[in-house]
Design an enzyme around this catalytic site. Structure first.
Site: not given
Length: 460
Positions: A23, A110, A155-156, A277, A283, A285, A290, A317, A322, A325
């Site tokens: 690791s 451990n 709303t919506h 673009s 463009k 962007n 995003e 353990y 492991q 992480k």
């Protein structure tokens, strides 16, 4: 290379197993925490008379030298040594021989790794907190500049009622404030010292666990050795906190993306935080927003990964752990990067207040206020609601806004409507009358901003 744990083995591990098992490629980032923890452990061993004081001092001195050498790029870690813990111990033994072998007295990898990850995550939470506070200050500044910038609330994704841009921004302040508070709560549960739990059942050596906790800045020690080595709730909790932060950044990014479109035209992204673009020269962007929005899925994935790893592990353990992480490290890196770039992007947007006002003037955002107007004239709300619904339909059919209706047209819907209707349904009046705490009126938002500034200052 002989393993530090290889006494009962007659064969070396296969090279492919060494690579699979190792690791060090990702846990090497915890080298400072590992060495500081080991220095404190050695100090405690000497203080308690478990190893000779001179041996303790030599170990501490050499570990400080190793730390300095790593900081200066003078040490390369070895895959064969598996992890950061064994790499450091191997280097220590190479430098001071058998004295170095005394470091691991009363300790297991451990409880050592449980200590390291807690220390590392505490440090990262402090940095995350600082980055969110910078974002909070950016939101406050932008809100103060737009206390009177009227825009439609939705709303919506349909225009609903007029609010101010400042009010909208301060909704995000509340989200990120909760993120700070969640990190604080997570920090409390992370700030518990597990060293002394051993492999799973503690040790017969008279360790002073409280001394180690004090030296390392922990509030308390773990109360059960099994839980001390097998608990990863704090990792899961932080992964959840990070996922919620990304959810908030994603929501905010989505609105900035919408608002920067030609169809909305509420804001313009700064050139420094936009891209073009390869084929369409016109463009501009919102790629930064995003990408922030997209990276939320990456952080969610890490949360689901650690939950799945831990879901069926027996005590104590297991090597599966492991896998705690890489995901949390990647999530931390991702969130820190997103907070930094998002804050700078937000600070540089151009607000198109005229377009916001024009949008609020359409879509019948003052319809509720007309219904409230009729209620104040003694008409039951449900009756008023029906009247205004018919009024809106009439306006749609005749391509008019409500404030373009003549008094004769108003009277066709209700004789209770008087000449004061035009003032009552102006967008400025609609916003300014909503001055309850938490509302969009200028004084209410200013109070919210004042409270927000006090919160941020308390975190400084």
């Amino acid at each position: 290379m002989p393993k530090l744990w290889g006494g009962r083995f007659q064969k070396n591990t296969d090279k492919i197993v060494d690579d699979f098992h190792s690791s060090i490629r990702f846990d090497s980032r915890m080298y400072k925490q590992d060495i500081i923890g080991s220095i404190t452990h050695a100090k405690m061993l000497g203080s308690c008379g478990i190893i000779p004081p001179q041996d303790s001092e030599l170990i501490q001195k050499t570990l400080f030298e190793i730390l300095s050498d790593i900081d200066n790029g003078q040490i390369e870690f070895e895959t064969d040594a598996e992890d950061i813990h064994m790499n450091v111990e191997k280097i220590l033994i190479e430098r001071i021989g058998d004295v170095g072998k005394k470091l691991h007295t009363g300790r297991s990898r451990n409880d050592q790794v449980a200590l390291d990850i807690r220390m590392y995550l505490k440090s990262e939470m402090d940095e995350l907190d600082s980055l969110i506070v910078v974002l909070l200050n950016t939101i406050i500044k932008l809100a103060e500049e737009n206390l009177d910038t009227i825009m439609p609330g939705y709303t919506h994704l349909q225009r609903a009622q007029p609010i101010t841009f400042a009010h909208h921004l301060m909704a995000y302040f509340q989200m990120f404030r909760r993120d700070v508070e969640r990190l604080y709560d997570c920090y409390k549960r992370t700030n518990v010292m597990p060293l002394g739990s051993g492999a799973l059942a503690g040790t017969t050596y008279p360790l002073d666990r409280d001394m180690v906790a004090r030296e390392l800045g922990f509030d308390s020690i773990t109360e059960n050795s099994l839980d001390g080595v097998s608990d990863r709730d704090f990792v899961i909790e932080l992964a959840s906190c990070l996922s919620i932060i990304m959810m908030h950044l994603s929501r905010f990014s989505e609105e900035l993306i919408l608002w920067s479109s030609y169809e909305f035209g509420f804001i313009e992204m700064d050139d420094a935080y936009s891209t073009g673009s390869s084929i369409m020269p016109q463009k501009k962007n919102p790629d930064v927003a995003e990408l922030v929005r997209g990276k939320a899925g990456r952080v969610y994935g890490s949360l689901m990964s650690i939950l799945t790893v831990m879901k069926s592990l027996p005590l104590a353990y297991n090597k599966d752990m492991q896998e705690d992480k890489e995901g949390i490290f990647d999530s931390i890196d991702t969130v820190k990067m997103c907070l930094n770039v998002f804050t700078n992007m937000l600070a540089t947007i151009k607000v198109k207040s005229g377009n916001m006002l024009k949008a609020a003037q359409g879509g019948f955002t003052n319809a509720t206020d007309i219904a409230d107007y009729l209620v104040k004239k003694g008409i039951p709300f449900r009756t008023a609601h029906e009247i205004i619904g018919k009024m809106v339909l009439y306006c749609i059919q005749n391509d008019k806004s409500i404030d373009q209706l003549t008094m004769d047209e108003f009277k066709e819907f209700s004789e209770s409507i008087q000449g004061d209707i035009y003032e009552e349904i102006s967008l400025k009046k609609c916003v300014s009358e909503r001055k309850l705490p938490g509302g969009p009126a200028r004084e209410s938002v200013q109070k919210s901003i004042d409270n927000a500034r006090a919160f941020v200052e308390s975190k400084s």
